[in-house]
Scaffold this motif. Sequence first.
Motif, PDB file in Angstrom:
ATOM      1  N   VAL A  11       0.847  -1.185   0.000  1.00  0.00           N
ATOM      2  CA  VAL A  11       0.000   0.000   0.000  1.00  0.00           C
ATOM      3  C   VAL A  11       0.884   1.236   0.000  1.00  0.00           C
ATOM      4  CG1 VAL A  11      -0.189   0.052   2.521  1.00  0.00           C
ATOM      5  CG2 VAL A  11      -2.001   1.068   1.122  1.00  0.00           C
ATOM      6  N   GLN A  12       0.388   2.307  -0.591  1.00  0.00           N
ATOM      7  CA  GLN A  12       1.133   3.552  -0.606  1.00  0.00           C
ATOM      8  C   GLN A  12       1.017   4.269   0.730  1.00  0.00           C
ATOM      9  OE1 GLN A  12      -0.221   5.870  -3.954  1.00  0.00           O
ATOM     10  NE2 GLN A  12       1.020   4.702  -5.416  1.00  0.00           N
ATOM     11  N   PRO A  13       1.992   5.099   1.042  1.00  0.00           N
ATOM     12  CA  PRO A  13       1.887   5.897   2.279  1.00  0.00           C
ATOM     13  C   PRO A  13       0.580   6.678   2.315  1.00  0.00           C
ATOM     14  CG  PRO A  13       4.095   6.063   1.381  1.00  0.00           C
ATOM     15  CD  PRO A  13       3.275   5.324   0.350  1.00  0.00           C
ATOM     16  N   GLY A  14      -0.039   6.681   3.489  1.00  0.00           N
ATOM     17  CA  GLY A  14      -1.328   7.336   3.645  1.00  0.00           C
ATOM     18  C   GLY A  14      -2.510   6.424   3.385  1.00  0.00           C
ATOM     19  N   GLY A  15      -2.252   5.256   2.858  1.00  0.00           N
ATOM     20  CA  GLY A  15      -3.317   4.321   2.530  1.00  0.00           C
ATOM     21  C   GLY A  15      -3.801   3.528   3.734  1.00  0.00           C
ATOM     22  N   GLY A  84      -3.861   5.706   7.508  1.00  0.00           N
ATOM     23  CA  GLY A  84      -2.717   6.599   7.538  1.00  0.00           C
ATOM     24  C   GLY A  84      -1.396   5.864   7.613  1.00  0.00           C
ATOM     25  N   LEU A  85      -1.269   4.814   6.828  1.00  0.00           N
ATOM     26  CA  LEU A  85      -0.069   3.977   6.918  1.00  0.00           C
ATOM     27  C   LEU A  85       1.183   4.727   6.518  1.00  0.00           C
ATOM     28  CD1 LEU A  85      -1.655   0.677   5.668  1.00  0.00           C
ATOM     29  CD2 LEU A  85      -0.401   0.942   7.806  1.00  0.00           C
ATOM     30  N   LYS A  86       2.271   4.397   7.207  1.00  0.00           N
ATOM     31  CA  LYS A  86       3.573   5.019   6.999  1.00  0.00           C
ATOM     32  C   LYS A  86       4.590   3.950   6.625  1.00  0.00           C
ATOM     33  CE  LYS A  86       2.531   8.318  10.719  1.00  0.00           C
ATOM     34  NZ  LYS A  86       2.996   8.868  12.014  1.00  0.00           N
ATOM     35  N   PRO A  87       5.661   4.336   5.961  1.00  0.00           N
ATOM     36  CA  PRO A  87       6.691   3.339   5.621  1.00  0.00           C
ATOM     37  C   PRO A  87       7.200   2.576   6.847  1.00  0.00           C
ATOM     38  CG  PRO A  87       7.052   5.334   4.368  1.00  0.00           C
ATOM     39  CD  PRO A  87       5.942   5.637   5.335  1.00  0.00           C
ATOM     40  N   GLU A  88       7.256   3.232   7.985  1.00  0.00           N
ATOM     41  CA  GLU A  88       7.738   2.565   9.197  1.00  0.00           C
ATOM     42  C   GLU A  88       6.752   1.539   9.746  1.00  0.00           C
ATOM     43  OE1 GLU A  88       7.568   5.871   8.619  1.00  0.00           O
ATOM     44  OE2 GLU A  88       6.983   6.969  10.455  1.00  0.00           O
ATOM     45  N   ASP A  89       5.573   1.452   9.178  1.00  0.00           N
ATOM     46  CA  ASP A  89       4.626   0.397   9.556  1.00  0.00           C
ATOM     47  C   ASP A  89       4.915  -0.912   8.807  1.00  0.00           C
ATOM     48  OD1 ASP A  89       2.084   2.905   9.549  1.00  0.00           O
ATOM     49  OD2 ASP A  89       3.026   2.008  11.311  1.00  0.00           O
ATOM     50  N   THR A  90       5.841  -0.870   7.872  1.00  0.00           N
ATOM     51  CA  THR A  90       6.199  -2.064   7.119  1.00  0.00           C
ATOM     52  C   THR A  90       6.739  -3.139   8.054  1.00  0.00           C
ATOM     53  OG1 THR A  90       6.658  -0.845   5.089  1.00  0.00           O
ATOM     54  CG2 THR A  90       7.728  -2.985   5.344  1.00  0.00           C
ATOM     55  N   THR A 114       3.498  -4.009   3.535  1.00  0.00           N
ATOM     56  CA  THR A 114       4.555  -3.168   2.984  1.00  0.00           C
ATOM     57  C   THR A 114       3.967  -1.825   2.588  1.00  0.00           C
ATOM     58  OG1 THR A 114       5.729  -5.109   2.134  1.00  0.00           O
ATOM     59  CG2 THR A 114       6.349  -2.961   1.229  1.00  0.00           C
ATOM     60  N   VAL A 115       4.532  -0.761   3.144  1.00  0.00           N
ATOM     61  CA  VAL A 115       4.072   0.594   2.847  1.00  0.00           C
ATOM     62  C   VAL A 115       5.177   1.298   2.071  1.00  0.00           C
ATOM     63  CG1 VAL A 115       3.136   2.732   3.785  1.00  0.00           C
ATOM     64  CG2 VAL A 115       2.771   0.567   4.999  1.00  0.00           C
ATOM     65  N   SER A 116       4.897   1.541   0.820  1.00  0.00           N
ATOM     66  CA  SER A 116       5.924   2.108  -0.056  1.00  0.00           C
ATOM     67  C   SER A 116       5.276   2.771  -1.259  1.00  0.00           C
ATOM     68  CB  SER A 116       6.887   1.011  -0.515  1.00  0.00           C
ATOM     69  OG  SER A 116       7.809   1.518  -1.444  1.00  0.00           O
ATOM     70  N   SER A 117       5.935   3.820  -1.743  1.00  0.00           N
ATOM     71  CA  SER A 117       5.455   4.481  -2.958  1.00  0.00           C
ATOM     72  C   SER A 117       6.165   3.923  -4.180  1.00  0.00           C
ATOM     73  CB  SER A 117       5.663   5.986  -2.853  1.00  0.00           C
ATOM     74  OG  SER A 117       7.013   6.273  -2.588  1.00  0.00           O
TER      75      SER A 117
END
Length: 117
Positions: A11-15, A84-90, A114-117
Amino acid sequence: VQLVESGGGLVQPGGSLRLSCAASGATFTNYDMSWYRQAPGKERELVAAIRSAGGSTDYVDSVKGRFTISRDTAKNMVYLQMNGLKPEDTAVYYCHAERRYFGLRYWGQGTQVTVSS
């Protein structure tokens, strides 16, 4: 006793994502349920918990206001709504069930988030 997680993905950041945990083999209304996560190179940490009695919840500070844990006792299901997912939630997210008084605890196999753009 079996815990099976689902709902992870990229998912993208913020998703948002909604994780599900299907429990079987025991009366899980008597269990405290929780979600843990483990990122590469880090220790497993408690993310959110919901008590069997009363349904009170707890969250690690880093996810407060963004994640919500809930349970459907009729279906033996536990959920983790993540907004509001963030990359650090990966991390790999694990479902956990515990009856502390009886020394019983169980883990699911984990689901990758995985939270990444």
